[in-house]
Enzyme design. Structure first.
Site, short mmCIF file in Angstrom:
data_model
loop_
_atom_site.label_atom_id
_atom_site.label_comp_id
_atom_site.label_asym_id
_atom_site.label_seq_id
_atom_site.Cartn_x
_atom_site.Cartn_y
_atom_site.Cartn_z
N ASP A 86 55.69 58.93 31.41
CA ASP A 86 54.62 59.43 30.56
C ASP A 86 54.71 58.64 29.25
OD1 ASP A 86 53.12 60.72 28.68
OD2 ASP A 86 53.56 62.73 29.45
N LEU A 87 53.70 57.85 28.96
CA LEU A 87 53.81 56.89 27.87
C LEU A 87 53.81 57.53 26.49
CD1 LEU A 87 51.55 54.11 29.38
CD2 LEU A 87 54.04 54.16 29.26
N LYS A 142 43.75 41.40 27.67
CA LYS A 142 42.51 41.64 26.94
C LYS A 142 41.81 42.88 27.51
CE LYS A 142 38.33 39.47 27.95
NZ LYS A 142 37.73 40.16 29.10
N HIS A 172 42.97 34.96 30.70
CA HIS A 172 43.28 34.39 32.02
C HIS A 172 42.58 33.04 32.26
CE1 HIS A 172 39.54 36.26 33.46
NE2 HIS A 172 39.59 35.44 34.48
N LYS A 176 43.65 28.97 34.35
CA LYS A 176 42.92 28.30 35.44
C LYS A 176 43.31 26.83 35.49
CE LYS A 176 38.91 31.35 35.30
NZ LYS A 176 38.78 32.00 36.59
N GLU A 210 28.01 34.35 35.97
CA GLU A 210 28.47 35.15 37.11
C GLU A 210 27.26 35.65 37.87
OE1 GLU A 210 32.08 37.73 36.29
OE2 GLU A 210 31.09 37.74 34.36
N ASP A 229 33.27 40.57 25.81
CA ASP A 229 33.94 40.42 27.11
C ASP A 229 34.23 38.96 27.45
OD1 ASP A 229 34.93 41.59 29.50
OD2 ASP A 229 33.11 41.01 30.57
N HIS A 234 37.18 33.97 26.34
CA HIS A 234 37.16 32.86 27.29
C HIS A 234 36.35 31.65 26.77
CE1 HIS A 234 38.89 35.87 29.75
NE2 HIS A 234 37.79 36.40 30.23
N LYS A 334 25.96 38.09 33.31
CA LYS A 334 26.14 38.68 34.64
C LYS A 334 24.80 38.62 35.37
CE LYS A 334 30.19 41.38 33.70
NZ LYS A 334 31.24 40.58 34.33
C1 BG6 Z 1 37.03 39.12 32.62
C2 BG6 Z 1 35.84 39.95 32.24
O1 BG6 Z 1 37.81 38.83 31.48
O2 BG6 Z 1 36.59 37.90 33.20
C3 BG6 Z 1 34.95 40.20 33.44
O3 BG6 Z 1 36.28 41.20 31.70
C4 BG6 Z 1 34.59 38.91 34.11
O4 BG6 Z 1 33.78 40.91 33.07
C5 BG6 Z 1 35.83 38.08 34.37
O5 BG6 Z 1 33.93 39.21 35.33
C6 BG6 Z 1 35.46 36.70 34.88
O6 BG6 Z 1 36.62 36.05 35.29
P1 BG6 Z 1 36.56 34.96 36.43
O7 BG6 Z 1 37.96 34.42 36.49
O8 BG6 Z 1 36.13 35.65 37.69
O9 BG6 Z 1 35.55 33.95 35.99
#
Ligand code: BG6
Length: 481
Positions: A86-87, A142, A172, A176, A210, A229, A234, A334
């Protein structure tokens, strides 16, 4: 090297969707240092066996080659252990400390895969329990904050407990392979550097498109939107990689110092320039990949009059000698026409065209997704009985094919880096705060502007105003040419 990797939020979506599969791949590739334990903690009461069973069930749903064979899973599962935690309870951190003290691993990585609003509480508790010695690294996912003030608040608490060298902030995209290739392209080759400047480059376009919608993440997304986001992190990280000066070494801080300088050189927004240079959009129903899809307002957990943006396109400049006057266009959304992430570097036309036909300028396309590659567009002589005719040709490199055996996914790479203590691909607090400082005037201007986002049909490339933004400078988005 022995390590303990602790996941806070061990039964959560992130742990399951990204982290455990990435660790399994690292294990399968033989990259996970031997002598490691993966320790998951979460609220539910579960034994190790039950947790492993839970993982096994989830792996059953994974497609083809990524699904472990039974025997592989058995071996991997031996590394995985689970405890209830339990944090909010200080004594649970002391129990964690005892668990970690059962053996003194060389490295302890604490991965906060929980809701971000718990980060400050968890860090403070870790500090109080003395879980911050020099063997310990903390990984923060994030979104880190909602704005500059909340990001600073998180960083203040993190800094009061851990040294900056112990803090691994994940973006992330930096994991890549294509993004690492960008560093190699720029700083491992002498070819492009002399051209990498305002005299040769007309404009740069960064697109993170996306085709998926918000899916089941409606409640999260509604409080976030595309600017927070994707752009704040990114897209800006990619921009820094493209625009930074060559670092003096490949050390984390040498690289991060240069990235920070780029962020500090970005042209600041004002209410007027937001109105002129930023387009926000929200998808309506449409067709994506041949399937009819609903609009954002009809997605689960989205309020009927939501003004949340699912698309952003903007124009900015990097105000320094190298880039003065070169437009940088950033775009994300999106439910766009395709899943397509790329950076397009459009070179200037030849200064004095001597061929009557096609004088299309050179273009370098750095492809991030779906394939990882590089395409250089050149003009070549096609030959003709009525004088020379030029036609565009491409030098096309497919790194996925060329380096297939060595490719690892972003999370696999970043987890292995965190275990090994390599900070190069993680974001420093000052970079992250500077990125917030830059996007904040956009958020403020939108708050004061009740007109809301422009509509675009799912399956399109966003609102027409995004094309107009680029056309104003005499350019067009790559897919419109
Ligand atoms: C995330 C976002 O950081 O990156 C998402 O919160 C998004 O909304 C995703 O879909 C995209 O990552 P990738 O690696 O699929 O391009």
């Amino acid at each position: 090297m022995s390590f303990d990797l602790v996941f806070f939020g061990g039964t959560g979506d992130l742990a399951w969707r990204k982290l455990v599969p990435a660790l399994f791949q690292a294990f399968r590739h033989g990259k996970l240092p031997s002598g490691g334990r993966i320790l998951a903690v979460a609220r539910d009461e579960m034994s190790d066996e039950r947790y492993r069973e839970w993982l096994r069930e989830r792996f059953q749903a994974v497609d083809g080659a990524k699904r472990p064979k039974d025997e592989e899973f058995e071996h991997f599962a031996q590394l995985v252990h689970y405890r209830r935690m339990d944090l909010s309870q200080p004594e649970h951190y002391l129990r964690l400390k005892e668990w970690l003290a059962e053996r003194q691993a060389d490295t302890v990585v604490l991965y906060l895969a929980t809701s971000p609003h718990l980060f400050t509480q968890i860090c403070a508790q870790l500090g109080a329990a003395g879980l911050n010695d020099s063997r310990i690294r903390i990984v923060l996912e994030k979104p880190l904050g909602q704005d500059l003030a909340s990001a600073q608040q998180i960083n203040r608490v993190v800094r009061s407990v851990f040294a900056e060298q112990q803090a691994f902030r994940i973006d992330h995209y930096l994991g890549k392979p294509s993004v690492q290739n960008l560093m190699a392209l720029r700083f491992g080759n002498a070819l492009f550097e002399p051209l990498w400047r305002r005299e040769s480059i007309a404009n740069i376009q960064i697109t993170l498109a996306e085709s998926l919608g918000v899916g089941t993440r409606g409640s999260f997304y509604e409080g976030t939107g595309a600017l927070r986001d994707m752009i704040q992190n990114h897209a800006l990280q990619l921009l820094t990689m493209i625009a930074m000066e060559p670092p003096s070494t490949a050390d984390a801080d040498a690289i991060r110092d240069e990235k920070l300088k780029v962020l500090r050189s970005l042209k600041p927004f004002t209410a007027d320039s937001v109105a002129r240079d930023v387009v926000r959009g929200q998808y309506r129903s449409g067709t994506v990949d041949g399937q009819a899809v609903v609009g954002y307002l009809d997605e689960a957990n989205i309020p009927a009059h939501s003004q949340c943006e699912t698309f952003v396109a903007l124009r900015t400049e990097v105000q320094n000698w190298r880039w003065a006057g070169v437009p940088f266009y950033l775009r994300t959304g999106k439910r766009l026409a395709a899943r397509d992430a790329q950076i397009v570097v459009n070179f200037r036309p030849v200064p004095h065209p001597i061929f009557p036909s096609n004088n299309q300028p050179n273009r370098l396309v750095i492809k991030l997704q779906p394939e990882d590659g590089l395409e250089l567009q050149l003009l070549a002589a096609k030959g003709s009985s009525h004088g020379e005719t030029l036609a565009p040709v491409s030098l096309d490199l497919d790194f996925d094919k060329a380096f297939a055996a060595n490719r690892v996914g972003a999370y696999e790479r970043l987890l292995l880096d965190a275990i090994a203590g390599r900070l190069n691909l993680f974001v420093r607090s000052d970079e992250q705060e500077q990125a917030w400082r830059w996007v904040e005037p956009i958020l403020d201007a939108w708050q004061d502007d009740s007109s809301g986002p422009r509509s675009y049909a799912a399956g399109s490339w966003g609102p027409p105003a995004a094309s107009a933004l680029v056309a104003r400078d005499g350019f067009s988005w790559a897919e419109e040419q």
